[in-house]
Design an enzyme around this catalytic site. Structure first.
Site, PDB file in Angstrom:
ATOM      1  N   ARG A 140       0.786  -1.227  -0.027  1.00  0.00           N
ATOM      2  CA  ARG A 140       0.052  -0.020   0.095  1.00  0.00           C
ATOM      3  C   ARG A 140       0.722   1.211   0.187  1.00  0.00           C
ATOM      4  NH1 ARG A 140      -4.737  -0.904   4.141  1.00  0.00           N
ATOM      5  NH2 ARG A 140      -5.394   1.225   3.491  1.00  0.00           N
ATOM      6  N   ASP A 166     -15.251   3.138   3.382  1.00  0.00           N
ATOM      7  CA  ASP A 166     -15.156   1.831   3.756  1.00  0.00           C
ATOM      8  C   ASP A 166     -16.495   0.864   3.639  1.00  0.00           C
ATOM      9  OD1 ASP A 166     -12.586   2.128   4.362  1.00  0.00           O
ATOM     10  OD2 ASP A 166     -13.069   2.486   6.714  1.00  0.00           O
ATOM     11  N   ARG A 201     -13.632  -6.553   4.726  1.00  0.00           N
ATOM     12  CA  ARG A 201     -14.786  -5.941   4.313  1.00  0.00           C
ATOM     13  C   ARG A 201     -15.464  -6.650   3.090  1.00  0.00           C
ATOM     14  NH1 ARG A 201     -14.822  -2.160   8.178  1.00  0.00           N
ATOM     15  NH2 ARG A 201     -13.144  -0.499   8.200  1.00  0.00           N
TER      16      ARG A 201
END
Ligand code: S3P
Length: 441
Positions: free
Chosen positions: A121, A317, A389
Site C-alpha cells: 500500500r 469503507d 470488508r
C-alpha cells in the site's frame, strides 16, 4: 478453511456493535503520549487495534486489559523509547500511517512494517510531508513499507493534500504535536474527524475551518482519565444491510457511532429512498451515537444509490456492502473512489469479480462502479484476498442468494470484527423473547 453460508429467512435481535476501530487506534496512540493514565472502555478487539497496542508496547508504553477496559499508562510527549526490533502494523493502514507521524517526532530510529497487503500500500503520501517537516525516512521503492523513520524536533508545515485521507491528515496532526510552530493540513474534502475531536479531549486545540486543520506543537497532552469507544459504524453497516436485505427482519444496533464525516452510507441510503430509524441520539465522549433500527416495515433503498465527491469519501469503507445492497435493490453508481484500489485489497476489482461470480452484472471503471438494480444472486465461492470488508459484504450477499455461498478466508473478518459470523448466526436463530424486546423498544 472456507465457510459455508446459507440464505436466511429471518433476522432478529439486538446487537451492540464492537468498539470503533478507527477511534480505538487514536485513543490508544494519544493515551500513550499523554501525561497520566487513561482507561479506554470498549477498545476494539480487532486485529488491527491489537497491532497498534503491540507497537505502542514495543515503544515502552504499558497497556493492560482490566475488567473495566484497557488501561494505558501515558509516558508523556518525550517518554517513548526505541523499540528493540521492527514494529509490526500487521494489516493496518491506520496503525502504520498514524504511528509514522508520532515516530517522526522521536529522537531515535524506528522500523515499521506490516503484512504482505500492507507492504503493497502507498506510503509516499505520508513520507513526503513528514520529510518536509524534517524527518529522515527511507522506504522500499521510496513508497512502500518497511519504513525506516529517524525523527526529532520537526518544523510545522502547510500541507495541501490532493487526497481525501483521514490517515494522512491524522499522521500530520500527530507529527505537528512534535513540531515547532503551526502545522496546517488542507484537504480537498473534509474526512473523518476523530483525531481532531480526540485531540481536544486531550487538551490540544485543533483549529478547524472548512477543510483546513491547524495544530500547534506547544501543548502537552493531558489524559481525560476515561474514554469510551462508540460502536463501530463500519461494522454495524454490514448488519444494517443484512436487516434491509432479509425480508423478515427486526434488528436493533445499539450505541453506534454516527459521526457525520463517517456516516455517508446513511445519507446515500436515505437519498435512495430508505427510511432509517435512529433512536436515542446522544453525545458520548465528543462523538454522536445512537441506536439504529431496521425491520420489515423499513422502506428499502428502491432508487439508485449514488456516491460521488464528499459522499464517496464519507462512505469509503462501506462501498463493498453498498455494492451488494445496490445490486439487490435499486442499483448503485459510485465515482471518485479510486482510493478503493489501494485499500487492504483492490476493492473495486474484488467487488466486481465476486458480484459477477454471484451472477450480477455491472460496469467497473478506474474510479468507480455502476451496478444495475433488482438483480438476483446465486451462491458462489467468494475470493476475499484476505480483505475483511470483502468477506463481510459478500457474507451479507449470501443471505439472499440462491444456494450456498463459500467465503474462502472467513478468519480475515477478525481484522475489524472478530465476532462477525457468530453475531450473524445469532440474529438468524433469535426467538420470540428477542422479538418482544424489539417490540417494546
Ligand atoms: C481510516 C481512514 C480511511 C479508511 C480506513 C480508516 C482512519 O483511510 O478507509 O479504513 O482510521 O483514519 P484513508 O485515510 O486512507 O482514506
Amino acid at each position: 478453511m472456507a465457510r459455508r453460508l446459507e440464505p436466511a429467512r429471518r433476522l432478529r435481535g439486538r446487537v451492540r456493535a464492537p468498539g470503533d476501530k478507527s477511534i480505538s487506534h487514536r485513543m490508544a496512540m494519544l493515551a500513550a503520549i499523554a501525561d497520566g493514565e487513561t482507561l479506554i472502555e470498549s477498545y476494539s478487539a480487532s486485529a488491527d487495534c491489537l497491532a497498534t497496542l503491540e507497537c505502542l508496547r514495543r515503544l515502552g508504553v504499558a497497556a493492560q486489559a482490566t475488567a473495566e477496559g484497557l488501561l494505558i499508562q501515558g509516558v508523556g510527549r518525550s517518554g517513548l523509547r526505541p523499540s528493540s526490533g521492527a514494529l509490526d502494523a500487521a494489516n493496518s493502514g491506520t496503525t502504520i500511517r498514524l504511528l509514522a507521524g508520532i515516530l517522526a517526532g522521536q529522537p531515535f530510529e524506528t522500523v515499521i512494517t506490516g503484512d504482505a497487503s500492507l507492504r503493497r500500500r502507498p506510503m509516499r503520501r505520508v513520507i513526503e510531508p513528514l520529510r518536509r517537516m524534517g524527518a529522515t525516512i527511507s522506504a522500499a521503492e521510496d513508497d512502500l513499507a518497511p519504513l525506516v523513520i529517524r525523527g526529532g524536533r520537526l518544523r510545522g508545515i502547510t500541507h495541501e493534500s490532493a487526497l481525501a485521507s483521514a490517515q494522512v491528515k491524522s499522521c500530520l496532526l500527530l507529527a505537528g504535536l512534535f513540531a515547532a510552530g503551526e502545522t496546517v493540513v488542507i484537504e480537498p474534502i473534509p474526512t473523518r474527524d476523530h483525531t481532531e475531536r480526540l485531540l481536544s479531549a486531550f487538551g490540544v486545540p485543533v483549529v478547524v475551518s472548512g477543510a483546513t486543520r491547524r495544530v500547534s506543537g506547544d501543548y502537552r497532552l493531558q489524559s481525560p482519565g476515561r474514554l469510551r469507544a462508540p460502536g463501530d459504524f463500519s461494522a454495524a453497516a454490514f448488519l444494517l444491510a443484512a436487516g434491509l436485505m432479509v425480508e423478515d427482519a427486526a434488528v436493533c444496533l445499539e450505541g453506534v457511532g454516527l459521526n457525520p464525516t463517517r456516516a455517508g452510507l446513511l445519507t446515500a441510503l436515505r437519498d435512495a429512498g430508505a427510511s432509517l430509524d435512529i433512536r436515542n441520539e446522544r453525545l458520548e465522549g465528543g462523538e454522536p451515537i445512537g441506536d439504529l433500527f431496521v425491520s420489515s416495515t423499513t422502506a428499502r433503498p428502491q432508487r439508485q444509490i449514488r456516491l460521488e465527491g464528499p459522499l464517496t469519501a464519507n462512505a469509503i469503507d462501506e462501498i463493498p456492502v453498498l455494492s451488494v445492497l445496490g445490486a439487490y435493490f435499486g442499483g448503485l453508481h459510485v465515482t471518485d473512489a479510486s482510493e478503493l484500489r489501494v485499500k487492504e485489497s483492490d476493492r473495486l476489482a474484488l467487488i466486481a469479480r465476486n458480484l459477477r461470480a454471484m451472477g450480477v452484472e455491472l460496469e467497473a471503471r478506474a474510479d468507480g462502479l455502476t451496478i444495475p438494480g433488482r438483480q438476483r444472486f446465486r451462491g458462489a465461492t467468494i475470493e476475499t484476498a484476505g480483505d475483511h470488508r470483502i468477506a463481510m459484504a459478500f457474507a451479507i450477499g449470501a443471505l439472499v442468494a440462491e444456494g450456498p455461498t463459500f467465503i474462502d478466508d472467513p478468519a480475515c473478518v477478525g481484522v475489524s470484527f472478530p465476532g462477525f459470523f457468530t453475531v450473524l448466526e445469532q440474529l438468524q436463530r433469535s426467538g420470540s423473547a428477542e422479538e418482544k424486546l424489539l417490540a417494546q423498544s
